[in-house]
Design a protein around this motif. Sequence first.
Motif, PDB file in Angstrom:
ATOM      1  N   GLY A   1       0.785  -1.228   0.000  1.00 46.46           N
ATOM      2  CA  GLY A   1       0.000   0.000   0.000  1.00 46.46           C
ATOM      3  C   GLY A   1       0.817   1.278   0.000  1.00 46.46           C
TER       4      GLY A   1
ATOM      5  N   LYS B   1       3.671   1.408  -4.882  1.00 50.46           N
ATOM      6  CA  LYS B   1       4.485   0.841  -5.966  1.00 50.46           C
ATOM      7  C   LYS B   1       3.661   0.665  -7.250  1.00 50.46           C
ATOM      8  N   THR B   2       2.512   0.006  -7.095  1.00 49.46           N
ATOM      9  CA  THR B   2       1.679  -0.222  -8.282  1.00 49.46           C
ATOM     10  C   THR B   2       1.161   1.098  -8.848  1.00 49.46           C
ATOM     11  N   THR B   3       0.818   2.025  -7.963  1.00 48.55           N
ATOM     12  CA  THR B   3       0.328   3.325  -8.445  1.00 48.55           C
ATOM     13  C   THR B   3       1.425   4.057  -9.215  1.00 48.55           C
TER      14      THR B   3
HETATM   15  P1  ATP Z   1       0.827  -3.669  -2.818  1.00 50.44           P
HETATM   16  O1  ATP Z   1       2.152  -4.236  -2.531  1.00 50.44           O
HETATM   17  O2  ATP Z   1      -0.198  -4.045  -1.796  1.00 50.44           O
HETATM   18  O3  ATP Z   1       0.352  -3.868  -4.223  1.00 50.44           O
HETATM   19  P2  ATP Z   1       1.558  -0.941  -3.470  1.00 50.44           P
HETATM   20  O4  ATP Z   1       2.807  -0.419  -2.833  1.00 50.44           O
HETATM   21  O5  ATP Z   1       1.623  -1.368  -4.868  1.00 50.44           O
HETATM   22  O6  ATP Z   1       0.979  -2.092  -2.561  1.00 50.44           O
HETATM   23  P3  ATP Z   1      -0.597   0.746  -4.282  1.00 50.44           P
HETATM   24  O7  ATP Z   1      -1.424  -0.387  -4.773  1.00 50.44           O
HETATM   25  O8  ATP Z   1       0.049   1.629  -5.274  1.00 50.44           O
HETATM   26  O9  ATP Z   1       0.506   0.211  -3.280  1.00 50.44           O
HETATM   27  O10 ATP Z   1      -1.498   1.627  -3.307  1.00 50.44           O
HETATM   28  C1  ATP Z   1      -1.119   2.927  -2.847  1.00 50.44           C
HETATM   29  C2  ATP Z   1      -2.284   3.585  -2.148  1.00 50.44           C
HETATM   30  O11 ATP Z   1      -3.319   3.866  -3.073  1.00 50.44           O
HETATM   31  C3  ATP Z   1      -2.900   2.730  -1.055  1.00 50.44           C
HETATM   32  O12 ATP Z   1      -3.260   3.577   0.005  1.00 50.44           O
HETATM   33  C4  ATP Z   1      -4.115   2.154  -1.706  1.00 50.44           C
HETATM   34  O13 ATP Z   1      -5.125   1.924  -0.770  1.00 50.44           O
HETATM   35  C5  ATP Z   1      -4.527   3.248  -2.669  1.00 50.44           C
HETATM   36  N1  ATP Z   1      -5.198   2.709  -3.861  1.00 50.44           N
HETATM   37  C6  ATP Z   1      -4.696   1.774  -4.701  1.00 50.44           C
HETATM   38  N2  ATP Z   1      -5.561   1.516  -5.706  1.00 50.44           N
HETATM   39  C7  ATP Z   1      -6.641   2.302  -5.488  1.00 50.44           C
HETATM   40  C8  ATP Z   1      -7.888   2.507  -6.166  1.00 50.44           C
HETATM   41  N3  ATP Z   1      -8.183   1.846  -7.293  1.00 50.44           N
HETATM   42  N4  ATP Z   1      -8.756   3.388  -5.625  1.00 50.44           N
HETATM   43  C9  ATP Z   1      -8.463   4.082  -4.494  1.00 50.44           C
HETATM   44  N5  ATP Z   1      -7.309   3.940  -3.813  1.00 50.44           N
HETATM   45  C10 ATP Z   1      -6.411   3.068  -4.297  1.00 50.44           C
END
Ligand code: ATP
Length: 226
Positions: free
Chosen positions: A37, A40-42
Amino acid sequence: MLNVTAIETFYGPSQALFGVDLSVQAGEMVALMGRNGMGKTTTIRSIFGLSPPRSGSITFESQDLRRLPSYRIAQTGLGLVPEGRRCFPNLSVRENLLVTARPGRWDLARVEGLFPRLAERRHQMANTLSGGEQQMLAIGRALMTNPRLLVLDEATEGLAPVIRQEIWAAIRALKSEGQSTLIVDKSLSELLPVADRCTILEKGRTVWTGEPDALDETLRDRYLGV
Ligand code: ATP
């Protein structure tokens, strides 16, 4: 080749990225790290225009990616293997590889050499493959576009150990060939040895960038929770 500077990205009204800085030089394998969270994915979605940032800059080989729609971003030489692999279920393995092919050093023979299982299953429909084989297919498809920068988001997540090892072996082979790669993966013991540099995100911000050797226990405790 890729430079991401101070991007801020929102999902509707809620802000997910608050200033991410990241770069990949030609021939580098860069690990994008951080707990669940943290963004990274964002960050990857932002690079590919799937969640366009509201501010900051993203350039790839001096092209301004923020001005381009997603389908054009892929044509600039960026290849994405998204979280949760997406193949065409009703096409054969070989058809999946060929639909995205663009000329370059990666062709069918080399991809099948990298993943012999794909060669064995070349006539099977993609939806009859195991999860791990579908992940290999997703990586193979991305390679067939001959990306100058490959982006892997959790390519080994949730797979059986044997398959994970095959995928890591392929990632090491890509590294030894000098394939520029941005990689997100939870398995630090596999990731750190292949990474030339690491960038760590915490609550949507870049908090550390450095070589894997410099990632000491204090940093791991603070930012990676291990
Ligand atoms: P993970 O390892 O769980 O995939 P991550 O580091 O890739 O985590 P992200 O998925 O980029 O993290 O999420 C970053 C933030 O954006 C988090 O607070 C998450 O709740 C929020 N988030 C992710 N996708 C969405 C969405 N579609 N709508 C609203 N908030 C989102």
